[in-house]
Design an enzyme around this catalytic site. Sequence first.
Site, PDB file in Angstrom:
ATOM      1  CG  ASP A  87       4.124  86.923   6.057  1.00  0.00           C
ATOM      2  OD1 ASP A  87       5.213  87.324   5.625  1.00  0.00           O
ATOM      3  OD2 ASP A  87       3.494  87.502   6.948  1.00  0.00           O
ATOM      4  CG  HIS A 124       7.284  89.804   7.043  1.00  0.00           C
ATOM      5  ND1 HIS A 124       5.974  89.382   7.117  1.00  0.00           N
ATOM      6  CD2 HIS A 124       7.273  91.107   7.397  1.00  0.00           C
ATOM      7  CE1 HIS A 124       5.208  90.394   7.489  1.00  0.00           C
ATOM      8  NE2 HIS A 124       5.976  91.454   7.674  1.00  0.00           N
ATOM      9  CB  VAL A 142      12.327  83.228  21.441  1.00  0.00           C
ATOM     10  CG1 VAL A 142      11.274  83.307  20.335  1.00  0.00           C
ATOM     11  CG2 VAL A 142      13.031  84.563  21.585  1.00  0.00           C
ATOM     12  CG  ASN A 216       3.888  99.085  10.038  1.00  0.00           C
ATOM     13  OD1 ASN A 216       3.162  98.816  10.983  1.00  0.00           O
ATOM     14  ND2 ASN A 216       4.675  98.189   9.477  1.00  0.00           N
ATOM     15  CE1 TYR A 232     -12.885  95.107   1.873  1.00  0.00           C
ATOM     16  CE2 TYR A 232     -10.955  93.726   2.216  1.00  0.00           C
ATOM     17  CZ  TYR A 232     -11.716  94.543   1.404  1.00  0.00           C
ATOM     18  OH  TYR A 232     -11.315  94.780   0.110  1.00  0.00           O
ATOM     19  CB  SER A 288       4.135  92.573  10.164  1.00  0.00           C
ATOM     20  OG  SER A 288       3.813  92.877   8.844  1.00  0.00           O
TER      21      SER A 288
END
Length: 438
Positions: A87, A124, A142, A216, A232, A288
């Site tokens: 990432d 991200h 969280v 997306n 895949y 994601s």
Amino acid sequence: MNRRAPHGGGARALAAGGAVAALVAGLVVAPIGGAPTAAADTCQPSVTAVPQTAAVPWAQTALRYGDLAPYVAPAASGARIKVAVVDSGIDVSAPQLAGAVDVQDSVSLVNPATYPPTADALGHGTMVAGIIAARARAGVAVVGMAPSVVSLLSIRTYQVCESEDAPIAAGILQAVQRGAKIINVSAGSPTDTPDMASAVRTAQAAGVLIVAAAGNLGAQQDGDPLQYPAAYPGVIAVAAVGSDRTAAPYSEHGADIGLAAPGGTSDAPLLGVGPAADGTLASGMGTSFAAPYVTAAAALVWNRYPSLTAAQVRQRLYETADRVAADAPDHSYGWGIVDPYAALTSVAAPAPATSAPPVPAAPLTFPVVSQRPDLTGRTLAVGGGGLLSAGGVAGVAWLARRRKRDARLTAARSALTASERTDPGTTDEIRGERRHVG
């Protein structure tokens, strides 16, 4: 490799050289309170800053995090499951990721001196990592799904823009070489390239499970083009659902979808860990951020049942998924929404990986999300003191400007001719499809 951006977020397309030039010219915006530069608007962070909150994220309630505690102790061997996050980097200054990342074995494939694997200008990769392994913190609800059983590897393949030609295939190979058992790829490309296919085959031959975002473009492009590596065989392609348990409008569809997981919507985005030393949280949406829920569930299963193969772990997740469609596998949900508790507590021996999973008994119950959290007008400098914690670059402001970007994107699409809308050869730059939701 014509690599598409991480599926969780979006930015205006730039050539690789252009992205570097923009950074040198002051792409990164001023610290807290500073006005963003014109260049910064072409390459915006993937997530939005959110103040710390004790509210439990809806995704954690939906996936029954509270029921997982008896089943998430480290394996008797003491070895943690190595999970590679291919990432934009993982910011290890984030308090809830302290100790979660194997810093010594992490690697950056994009000029590590400037863009180390332990920093993250986009936010991200850090939010992806937090969904998997965020540690508990006082006053903040969280938390990651599998913090006690995983050791994260940060394989950085992006500098600061999601539109970069990122070396994802090389990142997969690096993850394999570093001993990863699971690789999370929250990025993809519509092009089936030989190097990507080869990297996936190498990983699978080594017994590695790959989990990838499905993409997306569900509401943006007819045909839901296949995304690689998600498409895949043997890779778990993850679609996104919202807080109402239905497929998110942006989530791609197709026969390649293996599972669905919370991905968020504009009315009920996901809440996660942000790349900030002060613990500021992040909000985002996209496939994601659905993928790491499946990655974490796979890690928990492998920790509890260490003798399983990658194919058997995948199969167990499929057979215990919460069926949404009557005739699974479905093009929107695959075998259903990942159900980590069912995957951990099922007493049935994993069936052969080629058989159709049976229908599990108990469905998940998603909470009612009554209102959208306050995500407006907040900026954040990444790292302490207004500096990128490990990159030595000026602080990055997180810009809560999604609606403005969406409006520009809608206008751009409206200007396309009918042939451009249906021509698969139309470039991402013309279509604006690098501006993914999230």
